[in-house]
Design a protein around this motif. Structure first.
Motif, PDB file in Angstrom:
ATOM      1  N   GLN A 220      -9.089   0.890   7.627  1.00 24.81           N
ATOM      2  CA  GLN A 220      -8.234   0.495   6.504  1.00 24.81           C
ATOM      3  C   GLN A 220      -6.832   1.105   6.621  1.00 24.81           C
ATOM      4  N   GLU A 221      -6.701   2.334   7.165  1.00 25.32           N
ATOM      5  CA  GLU A 221      -5.360   2.937   7.307  1.00 25.32           C
ATOM      6  C   GLU A 221      -4.478   2.063   8.178  1.00 25.32           C
ATOM      7  N   THR A 222      -5.065   1.473   9.228  1.00 26.96           N
ATOM      8  CA  THR A 222      -4.298   0.610  10.130  1.00 26.96           C
ATOM      9  C   THR A 222      -3.952  -0.709   9.443  1.00 26.96           C
TER      10      THR A 222
ATOM     11  N   THR B  60      -7.009  -8.852   8.414  1.00 21.01           N
ATOM     12  CA  THR B  60      -7.637  -8.388   7.183  1.00 21.01           C
ATOM     13  C   THR B  60      -8.960  -9.099   6.915  1.00 21.01           C
ATOM     14  N   SER B  61      -9.324 -10.038   7.774  1.00 19.57           N
ATOM     15  CA  SER B  61     -10.549 -10.812   7.547  1.00 19.57           C
ATOM     16  C   SER B  61     -11.777  -9.901   7.528  1.00 19.57           C
ATOM     17  N   THR B  62     -12.698 -10.204   6.636  1.00 17.67           N
ATOM     18  CA  THR B  62     -13.949  -9.449   6.601  1.00 17.67           C
ATOM     19  C   THR B  62     -15.062 -10.224   7.304  1.00 17.67           C
ATOM     20  N   SER B  63     -14.690 -11.333   7.967  1.00 20.04           N
ATOM     21  CA  SER B  63     -15.696 -12.119   8.684  1.00 20.04           C
ATOM     22  C   SER B  63     -15.615 -11.835  10.181  1.00 20.04           C
ATOM     23  N   ILE B  64     -16.716 -11.416  10.767  1.00 23.02           N
ATOM     24  CA  ILE B  64     -16.751 -11.124  12.196  1.00 23.02           C
ATOM     25  C   ILE B  64     -16.455 -12.389  13.010  1.00 23.02           C
TER      26      ILE B  64
ATOM     27  N   PRO C 133       0.813  -1.219   0.000  1.00 22.85           N
ATOM     28  CA  PRO C 133       0.000   0.000   0.000  1.00 22.85           C
ATOM     29  C   PRO C 133       0.845   1.267   0.000  1.00 22.85           C
ATOM     30  N   ASN C 134       2.061   1.192   0.499  1.00 22.44           N
ATOM     31  CA  ASN C 134       2.886   2.395   0.574  1.00 22.44           C
ATOM     32  C   ASN C 134       4.319   2.069   0.136  1.00 22.44           C
ATOM     33  N   PRO C 135       4.548   1.978  -1.184  1.00 25.31           N
ATOM     34  CA  PRO C 135       5.859   1.549  -1.677  1.00 25.31           C
ATOM     35  C   PRO C 135       6.974   2.544  -1.364  1.00 25.31           C
ATOM     36  N   ASN C 136       6.610   3.783  -0.988  1.00 25.32           N
ATOM     37  CA  ASN C 136       7.644   4.787  -0.728  1.00 25.32           C
ATOM     38  C   ASN C 136       8.115   4.793   0.718  1.00 25.32           C
TER      39      ASN C 136
END
Ligand code: HEC
Length: 126
Positions: free
Chosen positions: A109-111, A93-97, A38-41
Motif C-alpha cells: 500500500q505504501e507504494t 490499484t486493482s484488487t483482482s489478480i 494520500p499525502n497532501p503535504n
C-alpha cells in the motif's frame, strides 16, 4: 371483527419495522475514493518518486522492445504517461489478480499511495 382489524394493523406495523431494521443492516459500505490524496503535504513527481518504482517493478517486462507479452515500455516519463492513458493507475490499484500490475500481485500500500499521490498532484515530471 374490530379485533381482527386491530391484529392485522399490528402485524402490518411489525412487518414495516422489521423491514426498516433490515434496510439499516444492508447499507452499502462507502466505496474507496481513487481521487484522494494520500499525502497532501508532499508534491510527488515522476523524477523524484515514481521512476524508481517503475524501474524496480515494471521495466523488467515493459522495456524496449517489451518482453513477456507487455504491450509497451515504461522506461521514461513520456512512456509512463502513455501507460497512465492506458489505465496504469487502475491496473496498479486493482484488487483482482486477473488484471493487477505487476502480474505477480498488488504492490504494498505504501507504494500504491505514492502512485495515487502522483495522480492527485497531476502526474508531474519534476
Ligand atoms: C512479468 C511481466 C510484467 C511486469 C513485471 C509488469 N507488467 Fe504490465 N503488462 C504485462 C503484460 C503481459 C500485459 C498485457 C496483458 C494485460 O493487459 O494484462 C501488461 C499490461 C499492462 C498495462 C495495460 C496496457 C493496455 O494497454 O492494456 C498496463 C497499464 C501495465 N501493464 C502497467 C504495468 C505497471 C505499472 C507495472 C509495474 C508496476 C507492470 N505493468 C509490470 C506484463 C508485465
Amino acid at each position: 371483527m374490530k379485533n381482527f382489524f386491530k391484529k392485522m394493523l399490528l402485524i402490518f406495523i411489525a412487518l414495516l419495522s422489521f423491514n426498516c431494521g433490515s434496510d439499516d443492516s444492508t447499507e452499502p459500505e462507502p466505496e474507496p475514493n481513487p481521487d484522494t490524496n494520500p499525502n497532501p503535504n508532499k508534491i510527488t513527481t515522476y523524477n523524484a518518486d515514481v521512476k524508481t518504482i517503475m524501474d524496480a517493478q515494471c521495466v523488467r517486462c515493459h522495456t524496449d522492445p517489451p518482453v513477456e507479452g507487455a504491450p509497451f515500455p515504461l522506461r521514461t516519463y513520456a512512456e509512463t504517461i502513455i501507460g497512465v492513458n492506458r489505465d496504469l493507475v487502475l491496473r496498479m490499484t486493482s484488487t483482482s489478480i486477473n488484471n493487477v500490475m505487476p502480474p505477480s500481485g498488488r504492490l504494498p500500500q505504501e507504494t500504491i499511495d505514492i502512485i495515487l499521490d502522483w495522480e492527485a498532484d497531476g502526474f508531474l515530471e519534476q
